[in-house]
Design an enzyme around this catalytic site. Structure first.
Site, PDB file in Angstrom:
ATOM      1  N   GLU A  20      34.614  37.986  45.634  1.00  0.00           N
ATOM      2  CA  GLU A  20      35.093  38.181  44.272  1.00  0.00           C
ATOM      3  C   GLU A  20      34.570  37.076  43.353  1.00  0.00           C
ATOM      4  O   GLU A  20      34.128  37.336  42.235  1.00  0.00           O
ATOM      5  CB  GLU A  20      36.622  38.147  44.261  1.00  0.00           C
ATOM      6  CG  GLU A  20      37.220  38.234  42.872  1.00  0.00           C
ATOM      7  CD  GLU A  20      38.723  38.350  42.906  1.00  0.00           C
ATOM      8  OE1 GLU A  20      39.323  37.836  43.862  1.00  0.00           O
ATOM      9  OE2 GLU A  20      39.286  38.982  41.987  1.00  0.00           O
ATOM     10  N   GLU A  32      46.695  44.116  45.756  1.00  0.00           N
ATOM     11  CA  GLU A  32      46.146  44.866  44.615  1.00  0.00           C
ATOM     12  C   GLU A  32      45.596  46.187  45.147  1.00  0.00           C
ATOM     13  O   GLU A  32      46.270  47.174  45.150  1.00  0.00           O
ATOM     14  CB  GLU A  32      45.084  44.059  43.869  1.00  0.00           C
ATOM     15  CG  GLU A  32      45.711  42.984  43.013  1.00  0.00           C
ATOM     16  CD  GLU A  32      44.781  42.412  41.969  1.00  0.00           C
ATOM     17  OE1 GLU A  32      44.316  43.155  41.101  1.00  0.00           O
ATOM     18  OE2 GLU A  32      44.551  41.177  42.033  1.00  0.00           O
TER      19      GLU A  32
HETATM   20  C1  BGC Z   1      40.815  42.320  40.144  1.00  0.00           C
HETATM   21  C2  BGC Z   1      39.479  42.499  39.492  1.00  0.00           C
HETATM   22  C3  BGC Z   1      39.768  43.093  38.137  1.00  0.00           C
HETATM   23  C4  BGC Z   1      40.449  41.990  37.369  1.00  0.00           C
HETATM   24  C5  BGC Z   1      40.661  42.232  35.916  1.00  0.00           C
HETATM   25  C6  BGC Z   1      41.524  41.275  39.370  1.00  0.00           C
HETATM   26  O1  BGC Z   1      42.730  40.893  39.901  1.00  0.00           O
HETATM   27  O2  BGC Z   1      40.717  42.026  41.495  1.00  0.00           O
HETATM   28  O3  BGC Z   1      38.471  42.929  40.232  1.00  0.00           O
HETATM   29  O4  BGC Z   1      38.737  43.719  37.510  1.00  0.00           O
HETATM   30  O5  BGC Z   1      41.627  41.607  38.024  1.00  0.00           O
HETATM   31  O6  BGC Z   1      41.683  41.503  35.391  1.00  0.00           O
END
Ligand code: BGC
Length: 884
Positions: free
Chosen positions: A736, A462
């Protein structure tokens, strides 16, 4: 030491070589002023290319973003700027150190074309890198030699065999179709009259390499890689000559490179001396030429700092593993790469495997998803060889060396920490070790994720500019580091793509990799909250001027989605993302109604927009935005609040949002909502029950309703889920998920599990403002609220912030029921000091002051006994161990 003018800056940059602003605003700080002494006036001396030196005097106390004195600079023009200040005690400081300001090229000044070694590439798989070599002749009369450089892809530039810049991964990532940033490099010191050589390393990077999740996308911005370089010499009489470049290209020894995949370098393919004069390039090819015209509109200088190697870390432990791998633990989860020096026979392969954590004694690579993060070096066999990958980046704490050729000798292996080179501006400390380590973890997560733009995570496939993450983290970010340049650059992408696509996306730069393109509350609200936060923390009104239309476009879009009712109850929402009660594979399934969150955010953003129009002096639009905010507040209350003050959903997030965003009718409702909030927090045993939306707010909400003690219990909780639980598990960054690693040491089974996301660390803003007690009361901290709320058994806490006015420092100590507070206010600022005993606030000016009172708070009491839960594995383990 007398007073001095220090830290001169142009716009938000300390290094002002190659800026776009032709009349850059100047800022500095005053240091060493006697207490109470302030600036009364200042002088700016400007020694510029095209004019005689001049000095301009202004009777002003301003030290931040003062107007450029005199006529704007021309493109390419350089000026040496110094400042001195006359103070209220009639003394005048010495002249500051000079700051060199140099304007870059205007759009019409670009005359070169892109040169490309590769117009298309294989359909997939990390592609090789390229070398571009240009010979050029520097006239003997040149007094300045500049290269203006950018690329499709990522580049490193050498001149006569030496790196011309310490930037990494230039030109960085932006929405290239809208903005392609170029760098201005001073080639003077490395060139001599006569023949010189430029060497460019070039690879796919974000432009053409794989980016995004769900398998990712290749060739997002184009199918080519290319460089645009214009070299110019300036003569003593001010004339500028463009130096013709004779280009050749060849494959680089980088046989594969990808931001996610890692990099492979075969040193046997190196061509020694290739970027020096005298090298025979007869067998090299001529690169293709791409007309520059189609890209001219997008070229701009960067408003922020480059990505650089900011620090090096030596491993804290080395383990020789069965099977021959050597595992290094850096003791810190970082964004960066490994560098080593070793000798091995030609063709020997060394592989570097990266991971953030271990699971069952092995590197846990599952959380990386498809970002394999393996680097490979093939030795040339000609003596000690030093290598680090050029065009990739990893998020890791552990690295395993497969094929390490130097036995026990690992002294040359180190980690290069790579991110935007921002200056640290915020600190926190207390008597609570875990809380301090948590704060440190947030600082690291910010560093690891500010890689040219604010990203969600540095390790998996990502690393995107997710809007929701920075929306909640912006206040913390602007306290901890001078992040304005990075955020302004990103906001330009936000604005450009929002205009182009007619909507905010949930991350910018946007990629069509399968995520819903519809906007979501708390994410899209970054369009409003981030510029507003920058204004609030830096005092830069220009940020609001530049972004108000983007702010307004977001509010309008949401208003349309509500059908003019103020209630946003349709469409896609992410809600209170990552509520700990949501199942691992469905993080959006929170206990809080996503439409409650959406409507609350609409009320908040439209209220901030109204304040923005006010600041900008547009009463009509301020009034219109106020009406939108009033409608959204009414819709919120009508739909989600009972007359007594209960909120539906009956959750910590819902109540926190209602209280913090000022959505309740009156104090009676706030009292009822507050009581319920405290009850819910206690019922959950002071464990976290909020996601992205509620987490940054809950401590403020509790404090607002007079329950700071409950906020402390929540903040200092160590069981899972809590802010400190990861710290007890050895975390060195913010995770996270609350339980990215489960109490038994296994990694959360969710396919979205990172150990380095700053969003849930947004609570450090509460620690700065409320625990230590530094809050801005006027834009740019010209007025400061110092209102520390001791509690949680802490015996001291402190914070400091290098604000636009200078250093603000607050430090408190408790001894029994005696509370002592020391406050340092920079010149040009005022503080209102509120002591925790509720006595009348005191106004203080610049200098250091001491304050004391008697105080004993309920938060010194131990938390109410918690209830044991037979379904909670931690509780069960404790019960079985006889602790309950
Ligand atoms: C990200 C997040 C993001 C979220 C929203 C994730 O995969 O890592 O931090 O805000 O998706 O869907």
């Amino acid at each position: 030491m007398g007073a001095a003018v220090v830290d001169l800056r142009a716009e938000h940059r300390t290094d002002a070589l190659g800026i776009d602003e032709r009349a850059p605003r100047l800022s500095w700080r005053l240091e060493g002023c006697a207490p109470g002494v302030e600036q009364r006036s200042y002088e700016v001396s400007v020694d510029r290319d095209a004019q005689d030196p001049s000095t301009v005097r202004a009777a002003s106390a301003d030290v931040s973003l003062v107007p450029w004195p005199g006529v704007p600079l021309e493109p390419r023009e350089r000026a040496s700027v110094r400042v001195r200040a006359t103070l209220s005690d009639d003394s005048t400081t010495a002249w500051s150190e000079p700051l060199t300001v140099e304007v870059g090229l205007g759009a019409e000044d670009w005359l070169e074309d892109f040169v490309s070694p590769s117009l298309t590439a294989a359909a997939s798989g990390p592609r090789p890198g390229w070398l571009l070599r240009a010979t050029f002749s520097v006239p003997a009369s040149a007094v300045r030699v500049r290269a203006y450089v950018t690329a499709h892809g990522v580049y490193d530039l050498e001149v006569n065999g030496t790196a011309a810049s310490d930037a990494v991964l230039a030109p960085g990532w932006s929405s290239y179709g809208h903005r392609l940033r170029y760098q201005t490099l001073d080639l003077g010191p490395a060139t001599t009259p006569g023949e010189n050589v430029l060497g460019i390393w070039l690879a796919d990077g974000w432009y053409r390499g794989r980016i995004g999740f769900n398998g990712g996308l290749w060739d997002v911005y184009g199918t080519d890689v290319a460089a645009l370089v214009q070299v110019e010499a300036r003569h003593a009489d001010g004339t500028v000559e463009r130096l013709p470049l004779r280009w050749r290209t060849a494959p680089a020894p980088i046989t594969a490179s990808g931001l996610y995949e890692g990099e492979t370098h075969d040193a046997r393919l190196e061509q020694p001396g290739w970027s020096r004069p005298g090298f025979d390039d007869a067998l090299w090819e001529r690169p293709a030429v791409l007309p520059r015209r189609s890209f001219l509109h997008a070229l701009e200088a960067s408003p922020g700092p480059a990505v650089r190697v900011v620090e090096t870390l030596a491993p804290v432990s080395v383990e020789h593993r069965p099977g021959g791998r050597v595992r290094l633990d850096l003791g810190q989860n970082v964004s960066g790469t490994i560098r080593f020096t070793a000798s091995a026979p030609a063709g020997h392969v060394l592989r570097l495997h990266h991971a953030e954590v271990l699971e069952d004694g092995e590197l846990s690579v599952r959380p990386l998803r498809s970002a394999t993060s393996v680097d490979e070096y093939v030795f040339a066999g000609d003596g000690p060889e030093t290598w680090t990958p050029r065009f990739t980046l990893h998020g890791f704490r552990y690295v395993e060396l497969e094929g390490w050729p130097a036995g026990e000798d690992l002294g040359t292996v180190e980690a290069l920490v790579v991110h935007s080179a921002m200056r640290r501006t915020g600190w926190f400390g207390s008597s609570h070790d875990l809380l301090d380590r948590f704060h440190e973890n947030v600082v690291w997560s910010m560093r690891d994720n500010f890689v040219d733009l604010p990203t969600d995570c540095p390790q998996r496939d990502e690393r995107l500019g997710w809007t929701g993450d920075i929306q909640v983290f912006a206040p913390a970010a602007s306290f901890l580091h001078d992040s304005t340049g990075v955020l302004l650059s990103w906001l330009r992408d936000v604005k450009a793509e929002q205009r182009d696509q007619g909507t905010m996306r949930n991350f910018h730069p946007w990629l069509e990799c399968g995520f819903p393109a519809e906007p979501a509350a708390a994410w899209g609200d970054a369009a409003v909250v981030v510029p507003w936060t920058l204004y609030e923390r830096t005092g830069d009104v220009q940020v609001l001027r530049d972004h108000v239309e983007s702010m307004a476009a977001w509010v309008d879009q949401v208003e349309r989605a509500t059908g003019g009712t103020g209630l946003w109850d349709t469409g896609f929402q992410l809600g209170d993302w990552l509520d700990p009660a949501a199942p691992p594979d469905n993080p959006g399934e929170s206990r809080t109604d996503p439409h409650l969150v959406a409507t609350a955010y609409h009320a908040r953003s439209s209220a901030l927009l109204a304040r923005t129009w006010d600041v900008l002096g547009d009463a009509r639009r301020a009034q219109a935005a106020t009406a939108v905010a009033a409608r959204a507040r009414r819709a919120f209350r009508d739909t989600f609040v009972s007359p007594a003050g209960r909120v539906v959903s009956d959750t910590v997030t819902a109540l926190s949002v209602a209280i913090c965003f000022d959505l309740l009718d009156d104090e009676a409702q706030v009292r009822v909502a507050g009581e319920r909030l405290v009850e819910l927090v206690r019922e959950s045993d002071h464990l976290i029950s909020t996601g992205f939306v509620g987490t940054p707010l809950v401590c403020d909400a509790l404090t607002r309703v007079g329950a700071a003690d409950t906020a402390y219990h929540l903040l200092l909780q160590t069981r899972c889920p809590s802010w400190l639980y990861p710290v007890t598990m050895g975390a060195t960054t913010v995770w996270e998920r609350w339980d990215s690693m489960l109490p038994d040491g296994s990694v959360n089974p969710g396919e979205m599990t990172s150990f380095n996301h700053y969003a849930l660390g947004a609570v450090v803003d509460f620690m700065h403002r409320v625990v230590a007690g530094i809050a801005p009361a006027a834009p740019g901290y010209r007025e400061i609220d110092v209102a520390p709320r001791p509690g949680g058994g802490l015996t001291h806490a402190s914070a400091s912030h290098l604000s636009p006015q200078g250093l603000i420092r607050v430090e408190w100590r408790r001894d029994g029921d005696r509370f002592d507070l020391e406050v340092e206010v920079p010149p040009g600022a005022r503080a209102t000091v509120h002591l925790p005993d509720g006595s009348a606030p005191v106004e203080v000016g610049p200098g250091t002051t001491h304050h004391a009172c008697r105080w004993r708070g309920a938060s010194d009491d131990p938390p109410l006994p918690r209830r044991w839960n037979i379904h909670d594995p931690q509780d069960r383990a404790l019960m079985e161990a006889g602790a309950a």
